[in-house]
Design a protein around this motif. Structure first.
Motif, short mmCIF file in Angstrom:
data_model
loop_
_atom_site.label_atom_id
_atom_site.label_comp_id
_atom_site.label_asym_id
_atom_site.label_seq_id
_atom_site.Cartn_x
_atom_site.Cartn_y
_atom_site.Cartn_z
N SER A 1 0.83 -1.21 0.00
CA SER A 1 0.00 0.00 0.00
C SER A 1 0.86 1.26 0.00
O SER A 1 0.59 2.22 -0.73
N LEU A 2 1.93 1.24 0.80
CA LEU A 2 2.80 2.41 0.87
C LEU A 2 3.57 2.60 -0.44
O LEU A 2 3.71 3.73 -0.93
N ALA B 1 7.91 1.45 4.24
CA ALA B 1 7.58 0.24 3.48
C ALA B 1 8.74 -0.75 3.50
O ALA B 1 8.54 -1.97 3.56
N ALA B 2 9.97 -0.21 3.46
CA ALA B 2 11.15 -1.09 3.48
C ALA B 2 11.22 -1.87 4.78
O ALA B 2 11.58 -3.06 4.79
N TYR C 1 6.83 10.86 0.17
CA TYR C 1 6.97 9.58 -0.55
C TYR C 1 8.23 8.85 -0.10
O TYR C 1 8.23 7.63 0.08
N LEU C 2 9.32 9.61 0.08
CA LEU C 2 10.56 8.99 0.56
C LEU C 2 10.35 8.36 1.93
O LEU C 2 10.81 7.24 2.21
N GLY D 1 -3.44 -4.76 -5.36
CA GLY D 1 -3.25 -3.34 -5.05
C GLY D 1 -3.22 -2.48 -6.30
O GLY D 1 -3.80 -1.39 -6.33
N ILE D 2 -2.56 -2.97 -7.35
CA ILE D 2 -2.48 -2.21 -8.60
C ILE D 2 -3.85 -2.07 -9.25
O ILE D 2 -4.21 -1.00 -9.76
N PHE D 3 -4.63 -3.15 -9.24
CA PHE D 3 -5.96 -3.08 -9.84
C PHE D 3 -6.86 -2.11 -9.06
O PHE D 3 -7.67 -1.39 -9.66
#
Length: 677
Positions: free
Chosen positions: A32-33, A166-167, A159-160, A243-245
């Motif tokens: 998601s992130l 997310a990492a 975003y960073l 997630g992409i869809f």
């Protein structure tokens, strides 16, 4: 009902639902992130980079967010909160590669150019007119862009930060799934090894040791790749695709729905691949087991192979197996090559053709105008969609290899084993009775026919006969390595078929003709690490059989390290260790299966001395080749073709002048000839 391979693999995967659930949560959060990137990029492009191409309001004075141009102050019309302060409206518009600042409000898809009189001309829906405005230089354009720098940097920083967060979630997801995958294989190998220890002897008779070894090592290693790599790839891929869809639907539901056709195409290809790759992988794993079996047999029999000059023959056999393995591998490579590159490339090309057609045919009209940011985000998501698809397709070969290996492993795990009781049997006195026992290894080919005898506690009973007469089969039945088809075998009057095999074997000790010595020390080979047998008991057993005579000459004596199979010791010394091992467990019934057949006369004398002491109060059953070692037996049974044809003491059988006497006479004549020669 037989459980499918897929379901059994799935059950192992869910062996720790908490770890799986937490790992999936970490993955969903990470995905998601990460997928916020195109949306942030869309915002940056539409609202801050391309966003300056919009209506601007002239203000009477400077204020926060305003731009100074030609000594006037301007602010984006969508950011003006007090419309009463607006002096006039202007439009910043791009036409080809030039930017213009036009007085008044114009559609953003208008065409603006300088005519021959250096006047600005605008064309809207085919109608041209002269307008008031100025072309913008790079410095002028930067003035209008300057208020956007701070929000752009803020969005990039956000975003960073999301990527860094997310990492961390990706790390925890990967760590948990990898640890769980290795834990699954650890448990599976333990289950396989535990199952092997419960399998009946017939299972090992029908299958070479190399093939069974391949299932424990090679096949479980292939399954490990399934859980360690394939499973993670599939979970990652499907979560990313979902997630992409979702993101595509948020951007453009129509085109997102069109892209859904990729899912059934991928599913159909996986079904097709499973059908053909599964067949080839089963053949590959089978041939691989044959190769392991051939190598294992060659290593164990290398002295015989070299002595009889069979190296070329064994090499030819191995080359044939290796050639078959290469043949099927080549077919798998052809199928995988078709899959790994061509399929995903073709689907990607078709998707992008559809993407270009969709956005270039009707949606770029005034009514259906799509912003640059949406175009970028959709293209980005579409590109990302094929990354997990490519990874999933590339893992299909490994998936089918794992499935083929899993079928072989679960075939072993699902085999019917022998129950192992967790409670001990009360000590027995050692009364052994065979009551009209008949036994066949295969169907009606009986090895023993109507065998009956009684061995009372403290008696020594010997069995003699030519090869194939059924002597060893009696011991196999007594140990319940096999069960008879007819008749009953009793210990102290109790039918052995009503007892757990391990309960029964606790009361019986055995010394084989070819003893096996385990890696470790001399003491560990006697106790077999059984806590019930002390070091003192082990040493006492070794001294009882006379093994102390050579052990105490060793550098570390009873703690002397022993290599596999005790190759540093002579055959007689290994037999003494094996004999001491059986004695240390103090069985009520002791079986000697041709235990003195391969030892020298001096070692035989030591064992005979020990046997005379140990036979007191213990039932001893001896399968004998050397008749000189059983002359003291209370009963001697002579077998021929599965029947007991003579029985009695040594003197009684010699007086009968039958088969026993003939065997005894032949051995005596052989000994006399050796002495004379």
């Amino acid at each position: 009902m037989k459980t499918s391979t897929e379901k059994q693999l799935f059950n192992y995967a869910l062996s720790n639902k908490k770890i799986i659930s937490f790992a999936l949560i970490c993955l969903i959060v990470a995905v998601s992130l990460e997928l916020t990137g195109p949306f942030i990029a869309k915002t940056v492009i539409d609202h801050h980079i391309v966003g300056i191409e919009t209506e601007w309001a002239q203000l009477p004075s400077d204020q926060d967010g305003a731009v100074s141009y030609q000594q006037k102050y301007f602010k984006r019309a969508d950011r003006v909160t007090d419309q009463d302060q607006v002096v006039a409206y202007y439009t910043l518009i791009q036409s080809e590669r030039n930017y213009y600042f036009i007085e008044g409000q114009l559609p953003l898809n208008s065409e603006v150019e300088l005519n021959q009189d250096q006047q600005l001309s605008v064309t809207v829906n085919g109608q041209s007119e002269i307008i008031s405005g100025n072309p913008l230089t790079t410095d002028d354009l930067y003035q209008f862009f300057q208020p956007e720098v701070t929000p752009i940097m803020r969005l990039i920083a956000i975003y960073l930060g999301l990527i860094i967060i997310a990492a961390f979630f990706q790390y925890f997801k990967t760590y948990l799934l990898q640890v769980h995958a290795n834990k699954i294989i650890q448990q599976m190998r333990q289950d396989v090894f535990k199952k092997i220890e419960t399998l009946p002897m017939q299972y090992f008779v029908d299958r070479p040791a190399g093939k069974i070894l391949a299932r424990i090592t090679n096949d479980t290693e292939a399954i490990k790749e399934l859980y360690v790599k394939v499973l993670e790839t599939f979970i990652n891929g499907f979560i990313y695709m979902i997630g992409i869809f979702i993101a595509l639907y948020l951007l453009n539901p129509t085109l997102a729905s069109v892209c859904l056709i990729l899912i059934p195409l991928l599913f159909l290809w996986m079904k097709f691949y499973k059908k053909y790759a599964g067949h080839y992988n089963r053949l590959i794993r089978s041939v691989n087991s044959d190769i392991n079996g051939s190598i294992n047999e060659s290593i164990q029999t290398m002295p015989i192979i070299q002595a009889f000059r069979q190296t070329k023959g064994r090499q030819t056999e191995f080359e044939q197996l290796n050639g078959r393995h290469f043949h099927y591998q080549k077919k798998m490579i052809a199928l995988s090559a078709l899959t790994s590159y061509n399929l995903v490339t073709v689907l990607r090309s078709i998707a992008f053709i559809g993407f270009i057609w969709f956005f270039g045919n009707g949606v770029l009209t005034v009514e259906g105008f799509i912003s640059t940011g949406v175009l970028y985000a959709f293209a980005d998501y579409l590109t990302r969609l094929f990354e997990p698809m490519s990874q999933i397709v590339n893992q299909l070969p490994q998936l089918e290899q794992a499935r083929a290996s899993a079928e072989r492993v679960f075939e072993l795990l699902n085999a019917e084993g022998e129950s192992i009781g967790d409670h001990n049997l009360d000590p027995v006195k050692g009364k052994v009775e065979f009551d009209d026992v008949s036994f066949a290894y295969e169907k009606e080919n009986y090895i023993l026919n109507h065998v009956s005898f009684l061995a009372t506690p403290g008696q020594t009973v010997a069995f003699v006969g030519h090869t194939g007469s059924g002597k060893s089969s009696i011991m196999n039945l007594l140990f319940r390595f096999y069960d008879p088809q007819k008749g009953k075998i009793k210990i102290d009057g109790v039918d052995t078929s009503t007892l757990d095999r391990q309960q029964l074997r606790q009361q019986i000790g055995i010394v084989l003709q070819d003893p096996f010595i385990f890696s470790g020390t001399i003491i560990s080979n006697i106790t077999l690490n059984d806590e019930n047998i002390s070091r003192e008991q082990a040493i006492a057993a070794l001294k009882a059989v006379g093994a102390d005579q050579f052990i105490e000459k060793l550098p570390k004596q009873y703690d002397q390290p022993v290599i596999e199979n005790g190759n540093a010791f002579s055959t007689g010394q290994r037999q003494l260790l094996s004999f001491a091992r059986a004695l240390a467990f103090d069985p009520a019934v002791l079986i000697l299966d041709e235990a003195t057949a391969n030892i020298d006369s001096e070692t035989e004398r030591l064992i005979q001395q020990a046997m005379s002491v140990l036979a007191k109060g213990r039932t001893m059953l001896i399968i004998a080749h050397r008749l000189s070692t059983i002359q003291h037996a209370d009963q001697i049974m002579v077998l021929e073709k599965g029947h007991i044809i003579e029985r009695g003491t040594h003197d009684q059988l010699v007086e009968q002048d039958g088969n026993y006497y003939q065997m005894y006479k032949m051995q005596q004549d052989s000994v006399t000839e050796k002495i004379i020669s």
